[in-house]
Design a protein around this motif. Structure first.
Motif, PDB file in Angstrom:
ATOM      1  N   GLN A  58       0.655  -1.230   0.122  1.00 26.73           N
ATOM      2  CA  GLN A  58      -0.103   0.037   0.053  1.00 26.73           C
ATOM      3  C   GLN A  58       0.997   1.265   0.040  1.00 26.73           C
ATOM      4  O   GLN A  58       0.509   2.228  -0.752  1.00 26.73           O
ATOM      5  CB  GLN A  58      -0.890  -0.176   1.079  1.00 26.73           C
ATOM      6  CG  GLN A  58      -2.048  -1.053   1.080  1.00 26.73           C
ATOM      7  CD  GLN A  58      -3.040  -1.198   2.362  1.00 26.73           C
ATOM      8  OE1 GLN A  58      -2.307  -0.923   3.345  1.00 26.73           O
ATOM      9  NE2 GLN A  58      -4.063  -1.533   2.199  1.00 26.73           N
ATOM     10  N   PHE A  59       2.050   1.444   0.705  1.00 30.56           N
ATOM     11  CA  PHE A  59       3.001   2.399   0.693  1.00 30.56           C
ATOM     12  C   PHE A  59       3.475   2.487  -0.863  1.00 30.56           C
ATOM     13  O   PHE A  59       3.590   3.539  -1.332  1.00 30.56           O
ATOM     14  CB  PHE A  59       3.949   2.410   1.587  1.00 30.56           C
ATOM     15  CG  PHE A  59       3.571   2.786   3.118  1.00 30.56           C
ATOM     16  CD1 PHE A  59       3.682   4.307   3.093  1.00 30.56           C
ATOM     17  CD2 PHE A  59       3.335   2.376   4.120  1.00 30.56           C
ATOM     18  CE1 PHE A  59       3.248   4.905   4.292  1.00 30.56           C
ATOM     19  CE2 PHE A  59       2.932   2.767   5.093  1.00 30.56           C
ATOM     20  CZ  PHE A  59       2.893   4.155   5.459  1.00 30.56           C
ATOM     21  N   ALA A  60       3.903   1.485  -1.332  1.00 33.12           N
ATOM     22  CA  ALA A  60       4.391   1.320  -2.663  1.00 33.12           C
ATOM     23  C   ALA A  60       3.375   2.130  -3.553  1.00 33.12           C
ATOM     24  O   ALA A  60       3.795   2.636  -4.680  1.00 33.12           O
ATOM     25  CB  ALA A  60       4.735  -0.112  -2.976  1.00 33.12           C
ATOM     26  N   GLU A  61       2.098   1.664  -3.418  1.00 36.92           N
ATOM     27  CA  GLU A  61       0.766   2.270  -4.385  1.00 36.92           C
ATOM     28  C   GLU A  61       0.872   3.753  -4.026  1.00 36.92           C
ATOM     29  O   GLU A  61       0.333   4.290  -5.071  1.00 36.92           O
ATOM     30  CB  GLU A  61      -0.362   1.677  -3.714  1.00 36.92           C
ATOM     31  CG  GLU A  61      -0.245  -0.022  -4.497  1.00 36.92           C
ATOM     32  CD  GLU A  61      -1.569  -0.657  -3.978  1.00 36.92           C
ATOM     33  OE1 GLU A  61      -2.201  -0.145  -2.956  1.00 36.92           O
ATOM     34  OE2 GLU A  61      -1.747  -1.778  -4.399  1.00 36.92           O
ATOM     35  N   THR A  62       1.396   4.411  -3.116  1.00 39.28           N
ATOM     36  CA  THR A  62       1.141   5.787  -2.728  1.00 39.28           C
ATOM     37  C   THR A  62       2.348   6.427  -3.038  1.00 39.28           C
ATOM     38  O   THR A  62       2.368   7.812  -2.929  1.00 39.28           O
ATOM     39  CB  THR A  62       0.400   6.111  -1.255  1.00 39.28           C
ATOM     40  OG1 THR A  62       1.763   5.374  -0.541  1.00 39.28           O
ATOM     41  CG2 THR A  62      -0.514   5.093  -0.850  1.00 39.28           C
ATOM     42  N   ARG A  63       3.370   5.927  -3.320  1.00 38.22           N
ATOM     43  CA  ARG A  63       4.605   6.734  -3.816  1.00 38.22           C
ATOM     44  C   ARG A  63       4.405   7.702  -4.763  1.00 38.22           C
ATOM     45  O   ARG A  63       3.922   7.425  -6.007  1.00 38.22           O
ATOM     46  CB  ARG A  63       5.798   5.855  -4.235  1.00 38.22           C
ATOM     47  CG  ARG A  63       6.174   4.842  -2.908  1.00 38.22           C
ATOM     48  CD  ARG A  63       7.097   3.765  -3.621  1.00 38.22           C
ATOM     49  NE  ARG A  63       8.259   4.269  -4.028  1.00 38.22           N
ATOM     50  CZ  ARG A  63       9.503   4.126  -3.355  1.00 38.22           C
ATOM     51  NH1 ARG A  63       9.703   3.820  -2.426  1.00 38.22           N
ATOM     52  NH2 ARG A  63      10.667   4.778  -4.106  1.00 38.22           N
ATOM     53  N   GLU A  71      -0.996  10.342 -11.240  1.00 38.65           N
ATOM     54  CA  GLU A  71      -0.990   8.989 -11.089  1.00 38.65           C
ATOM     55  C   GLU A  71       0.195   8.680 -10.222  1.00 38.65           C
ATOM     56  O   GLU A  71       1.364   9.078 -10.212  1.00 38.65           O
ATOM     57  CB  GLU A  71      -0.873   8.200 -11.977  1.00 38.65           C
ATOM     58  CG  GLU A  71      -0.860   6.769 -11.825  1.00 38.65           C
ATOM     59  CD  GLU A  71      -1.003   5.955 -13.283  1.00 38.65           C
ATOM     60  OE1 GLU A  71      -0.997   4.500 -13.189  1.00 38.65           O
ATOM     61  OE2 GLU A  71      -1.097   6.705 -14.283  1.00 38.65           O
ATOM     62  N   THR A  72       0.049   7.780  -9.021  1.00 38.84           N
ATOM     63  CA  THR A  72       0.887   7.389  -7.890  1.00 38.84           C
ATOM     64  C   THR A  72       1.469   5.927  -8.112  1.00 38.84           C
ATOM     65  O   THR A  72       0.237   5.186  -8.655  1.00 38.84           O
ATOM     66  CB  THR A  72       0.715   7.688  -6.698  1.00 38.84           C
ATOM     67  OG1 THR A  72      -0.385   7.015  -6.025  1.00 38.84           O
ATOM     68  CG2 THR A  72       0.436   9.442  -6.332  1.00 38.84           C
ATOM     69  N   GLY A  73       2.419   5.375  -7.542  1.00 43.37           N
ATOM     70  CA  GLY A  73       2.481   4.112  -7.265  1.00 43.37           C
ATOM     71  C   GLY A  73       3.393   3.406  -8.028  1.00 43.37           C
ATOM     72  O   GLY A  73       3.773   3.684  -9.515  1.00 43.37           O
ATOM     73  N   ASN A  74       4.134   2.531  -7.632  1.00 40.33           N
ATOM     74  CA  ASN A  74       4.962   1.447  -8.162  1.00 40.33           C
ATOM     75  C   ASN A  74       5.193   0.281  -7.450  1.00 40.33           C
ATOM     76  O   ASN A  74       5.729   0.133  -6.369  1.00 40.33           O
ATOM     77  CB  ASN A  74       6.573   2.221  -8.484  1.00 40.33           C
ATOM     78  CG  ASN A  74       7.435   1.377  -8.963  1.00 40.33           C
ATOM     79  OD1 ASN A  74       7.314   0.198  -9.214  1.00 40.33           O
ATOM     80  ND2 ASN A  74       8.516   1.963  -9.721  1.00 40.33           N
ATOM     81  N   THR A  75       4.654  -0.741  -7.920  1.00 40.93           N
ATOM     82  CA  THR A  75       4.596  -1.829  -7.166  1.00 40.93           C
ATOM     83  C   THR A  75       5.394  -3.081  -7.585  1.00 40.93           C
ATOM     84  O   THR A  75       5.155  -4.433  -7.324  1.00 40.93           O
ATOM     85  CB  THR A  75       2.931  -2.535  -7.110  1.00 40.93           C
ATOM     86  OG1 THR A  75       2.455  -2.619  -8.350  1.00 40.93           O
ATOM     87  CG2 THR A  75       2.201  -1.486  -6.314  1.00 40.93           C
TER      88      THR A  75
END
Length: 261
Positions: A58-63, A71-75
């Motif tokens: 979830q933290f990765a998705e909010t980067r 758009e945010t996120g890198n999972t």
């Protein structure tokens, strides 16, 4: 019982116990609907107390990947592994901005349902920078706090979100023109005159008291920030304004002094 839980940020200089003591004094005369006063407790780091297996992803998705991209996120696996390490060893993390509302949703889901009630506010002191997207100018803006449940109060945001005095940016630009590169932040902070907070500033705890109270005030009353720039419940966008609101007398405007002094 109406209750506020404040969570420590042990990798920062913020003293949660001191903030809680100050908060208890401010709300000592405030009663809930049952005629009881608001209880304030301090717990360890939110990300330890309410650790959830989903949090790293979830933290990765909010980067935030770019200041100008909504758009945010890198999972990718490596990023998720980084977030796992950051949860275990927060002192090693840094240099990443997170979508504050996305983080708030993730942390809300991590709170046990029996603790996620309307009469219990959770306030998490965070060692991570958080921001919100500005539809008016199409870019991300760092924030000191994000109000809601839980309320987020970013310690690095206190240093980074409000703009520094104009002289700071002038000196940065001048040095970059002469040398071809911007000087380290620490050099600028030591050379530029003006009032602003820096990382590990000894005034951090005092300044954060007002931002924590803002979260409590919004939760209690539904009101946003105060328009009086001298009041601790105001939300200045520049560092000199933070100094004025949080570190100088009077603490509150006339309206809010009646509630909290």
């Amino acid at each position: 019982m109406t209750e506020v839980t404040l969570y420590r940020a042990p990798t920062t200089v913020a003293d949660a116990e001191e903030i809680a003591d100050w908060l208890r004094e401010r709300v000592a005369g405030v009663e809930d609907d049952d005629g009881e006063t608001i209880a304030v407790e301090v717990r360890d780091r939110f990300l330890d107390v309410h650790r959830d297996e989903a949090l790293p992803e979830q933290f990765a998705e909010t980067r935030v990947s770019s200041p100008y991209e909504r758009e945010t996120g890198n999972t990718m696996l490596g990023i998720v592994r980084y977030e796992e390490r950051a949860l275990d060893h927060p002192e090693r993390a840094g240099g990443v901005l997170y979508d504050g509302l996305g983080v708030q949703r993730a942390l809300n889901a991590a709170i046990p349902e029996r603790k996620r009630t309307l009469d219990h506010l959770h306030v998490a002191l965070l060692d991570r920078p958080v921001g919100t997207w500005g539809d008016h100018d199409g870019r991300w803006h760092k924030r000191v706090n994000v109000l809601g449940q839980p309320a987020l109060v970013s310690v690095p945001g206190l240093y980074e979100a409000p703009a520094k005095p104009e002289a700071y940016y002038q000196a940065k630009q001048k040095t970059a023109l002469l040398s071809g590169d911007a000087p380290p932040r620490e050099v600028l902070e030591s050379e530029v005159e003006g009032e602003f907070l820096v990382a590990e500033d000894p005034r951090t705890t005092e300044a954060l008291k007002g931002y924590v109270l803002q979260a409590v005030h919004c939760w209690r009353t539904g009101e946003g920030f105060c328009d009086d720039e001298r009041c601790r419940l105001s939300n200045p966008h520049r560092q000199p304004g933070v100094i004025e609101a949080q570190l100088r007398d009077p603490e509150f405007c006339e309206t809010h002094a009646e509630l909290y002094e």
